[in-house]
Design a protein around this motif. Structure first.
Motif, short mmCIF file in Angstrom:
data_model
loop_
_atom_site.label_atom_id
_atom_site.label_comp_id
_atom_site.label_asym_id
_atom_site.label_seq_id
_atom_site.Cartn_x
_atom_site.Cartn_y
_atom_site.Cartn_z
N SER A 137 0.83 -1.20 0.00
CA SER A 137 0.00 0.00 0.00
C SER A 137 0.86 1.25 0.00
N LEU A 138 0.35 2.34 0.55
CA LEU A 138 1.00 3.64 0.44
C LEU A 138 1.98 3.89 1.58
N GLY A 139 2.65 5.04 1.52
CA GLY A 139 3.52 5.46 2.61
C GLY A 139 4.85 4.75 2.64
N ASP A 140 5.38 4.53 3.85
CA ASP A 140 6.73 4.00 4.02
C ASP A 140 6.74 2.61 4.65
N TYR A 141 5.59 1.92 4.62
CA TYR A 141 5.50 0.59 5.19
C TYR A 141 6.02 -0.46 4.21
N ILE A 142 6.83 -1.39 4.72
CA ILE A 142 7.34 -2.51 3.93
C ILE A 142 6.99 -3.80 4.65
N MET A 143 6.30 -4.71 3.96
CA MET A 143 6.10 -6.06 4.48
C MET A 143 7.40 -6.82 4.27
N THR A 144 8.06 -7.18 5.35
CA THR A 144 9.44 -7.64 5.30
C THR A 144 9.54 -9.12 5.62
N ASN A 145 9.97 -9.90 4.64
CA ASN A 145 10.18 -11.34 4.81
C ASN A 145 11.39 -11.75 3.98
N THR A 146 12.56 -11.77 4.59
CA THR A 146 13.77 -12.08 3.86
C THR A 146 13.86 -13.58 3.57
N PRO A 147 14.62 -13.97 2.54
CA PRO A 147 14.75 -15.40 2.25
C PRO A 147 15.27 -16.22 3.43
N SER A 148 16.25 -15.71 4.16
CA SER A 148 16.78 -16.48 5.29
C SER A 148 15.74 -16.61 6.40
N PHE A 169 1.97 -12.95 -3.06
CA PHE A 169 1.42 -11.65 -3.41
C PHE A 169 1.89 -11.17 -4.79
N ASP A 170 2.86 -11.86 -5.35
CA ASP A 170 3.37 -11.46 -6.67
C ASP A 170 4.14 -12.62 -7.28
N THR A 171 4.53 -12.48 -8.55
CA THR A 171 5.13 -13.60 -9.27
C THR A 171 6.46 -14.05 -8.67
N GLY A 172 7.25 -13.11 -8.18
CA GLY A 172 8.53 -13.48 -7.58
C GLY A 172 8.36 -14.32 -6.33
N HIS A 173 7.26 -14.12 -5.61
CA HIS A 173 7.00 -14.94 -4.42
C HIS A 173 6.78 -16.40 -4.82
N LEU A 174 6.16 -16.59 -5.98
CA LEU A 174 5.92 -17.95 -6.46
C LEU A 174 7.24 -18.63 -6.84
N VAL A 175 8.18 -17.86 -7.36
CA VAL A 175 9.52 -18.39 -7.63
C VAL A 175 10.16 -18.88 -6.33
N PHE A 176 10.01 -18.09 -5.27
CA PHE A 176 10.60 -18.47 -3.98
C PHE A 176 9.91 -19.72 -3.42
N VAL A 177 8.60 -19.83 -3.59
CA VAL A 177 7.89 -21.04 -3.17
C VAL A 177 8.51 -22.27 -3.82
N LYS A 178 8.80 -22.18 -5.11
CA LYS A 178 9.39 -23.32 -5.81
C LYS A 178 10.77 -23.65 -5.26
N ASP A 179 11.52 -22.64 -4.84
CA ASP A 179 12.82 -22.89 -4.21
C ASP A 179 12.65 -23.63 -2.89
N LEU A 180 11.67 -23.21 -2.07
CA LEU A 180 11.42 -23.89 -0.80
C LEU A 180 11.07 -25.36 -1.03
N ILE A 181 10.24 -25.62 -2.03
CA ILE A 181 9.86 -26.99 -2.35
C ILE A 181 11.08 -27.79 -2.80
#
Length: 297
Positions: A137-148, A169-181
Motif C-alpha cells: 500500500s501507500l507510505g513507508d510501510y514494507i512487508m518484510t520477509n527475507t529469504p533467510s 502476493f506477486d510472481t517473484g513470491h511464487l519463484v521463492f515457493v518453488k525454491d522452498l519446495i
C-alpha cells in the motif's frame, strides 16, 4: 475448473478496519465466535489474526491466540484452524531524507522463531508464511520477509508438523515457493494462497491470475482471493481457475454496495455462488484428508 472447493474465512486481519465497521471482531471471544459463525456457514478453514482488545490494533500476543484457539476447540463446531505468522515483519521507514531509524509507530520486527511462538505453543493445523518482501500500500510501510527468515520459519513449521499456507502476493513470491519446495522445506501437497489486488503486488485481473495459476508447482493445492469489491467475484473466478476460495472481513467489509457484512454472510454468499456453479463444498474432514493435515489439540 475445480468442482470440489473448500472455503477459507479470514475473520479479522490486521488492517485498520475496526473504525470502518463495528462488526469486525476484536476481542478473543469475538474472533472465536466469528470463526465458529463462518464454519457454520460453510467455511472449512478459519484464518485467524488477533487484535489488542483495548486498541483494536494487530497483535501477536500468544495469550490472545491461546484464548481464541481454546474457545474454537471447545465449541461444538469443527473447523480447520489457520493462524497467521505474518506479524513481526512490519517495517515502517522514516519519511523523507531520514529513512533511518525506522518509525516506531507501526514497526514490529522479530526473529523467525519469535514470529512462530504462538504456532509452537498451540500447534494449529495450518499457519501462513508470507513468501516475500514488498511495498504494501501507500507510505513507508514494507512487508518484510527475507529469504533467510522464511527458510528458518519453513524449517521450524515443518518440524512442528504444521502445514504452511504459502502466501503469494506477486510472481517473484511464487519463484521463492518453488525454491522452498526444491530444498525440501515444504511437504506435499504445497498449499498456496494467491493474494490478488493488493497494492503493490499482483493486480487482480484475470490474465494476471491465470499467469500465476499456470506457474503452479506440480501437485500444489491453491486458493485465490481479491480484496475489496472483487472478493465475491473471486469466489467464482478462483474455482473456474482450478482453485479454492477465501472470503472474510480481513479482505472486504461489504456484502454489497453500502451494506456492511458479517463473516458468516460473506461465507454464505460464496457458498451460494459456488453451488450455483455446481461445485461441491468440502468440509473440514475432507480438507484434512486433501491437505494431509495433522490435527493437534
Amino acid at each position: 475448473m475445480n468442482f470440489d472447493v473448500f472455503v477459507t474465512c479470514a475473520v479479522t486481519g490486521a488492517g485498520d478496519t475496526v473504525g470502518k465497521h463495528p462488526g469486525v471482531p476484536v476481542t478473543p471471544a469475538q474472533i472465536a465466535d466469528a470463526a465458529i459463525e463462518a464454519a457454520r456457514a460453510g467455511a472449512a478453514i478459519a484464518h485467524i489474526h488477533v487484535r489488542d482488545p483495548e486498541t483494536g490494533k494487530a497483535s501477536r500476543d500468544v495469550k490472545l491466540y491461546k484464548e481464541v484457539v481454546e474457545r474454537i476447540r471447545a465449541s461444538d463446531v469443527d473447523v480447520v484452524i489457520n493462524l497467521t505468522a505474518g506479524m513481526g515483519g512490519d517495517l515502517v521507514l522514516g519519511s523523507g531524507e531520514r529513512p533511518l531509524p525506522p518509525n516506531p509507530e507501526g514497526t514490529d520486527m522479530a526473529g523467525p522463531l519469535e514470529r512462530l511462538a504462538h504456532v509452537e505453543a498451540l500447534r494449529p493445523e495450518i499457519c501462513t508464511l508470507d513468501c516475500g518482501t514488498m511495498n504494501f500500500s501507500l507510505g513507508d510501510y514494507i512487508m518484510t520477509n527475507t529469504p533467510s527468515t522464511l527458510r528458518a520459519m519453513a524449517a521450524h513449521v515443518q518440524k512442528l508438523g504444521v502445514r504452511p499456507e504459502l502466501e503469494v502476493f506477486d510472481t517473484g513470491h511464487l519463484v521463492f515457493v518453488k525454491d522452498l519446495i526444491k530444498e525440501g522445506l515444504i511437504d506435499d501437497p504445497a498449499m498456496i494462497q494467491l493474494c490478488m489486488g493488493i497494492p503493490y503486488g499482483a493486480p487482480d485481473d484475470p490474465l494476471t491470475l491465470m499467469a500465476m495459476v499456470n506457474q503452479m508447482p506440480p501437485g500444489a493445492v491453491f486458493s485465490a482471493f481479491s480484496i475489496g469489491r472483487h472478493q465475491l467475484p473471486y469466489a467464482a473466478l478462483a474455482a473456474i481457475a482450478g482453485g479454492n476460495v477465501r472470503v472474510g472481513l480481513e479482505d472486504n467489509i461489504y456484502l454489497e454496495r453500502g451494506v456492511l457484512a458479517s463473516n458468516g454472510q460473506l461465507v454464505e454468499r460464496a457458498v451460494t455462488i459456488l453451488r450455483a456453479m455446481n461445485c461441491r463444498i468440502l468440509g473440514p474432514r475432507e480438507v484434512r484428508e486433501k491437505l494431509k493435515l495433522v490435527k493437534h489439540g
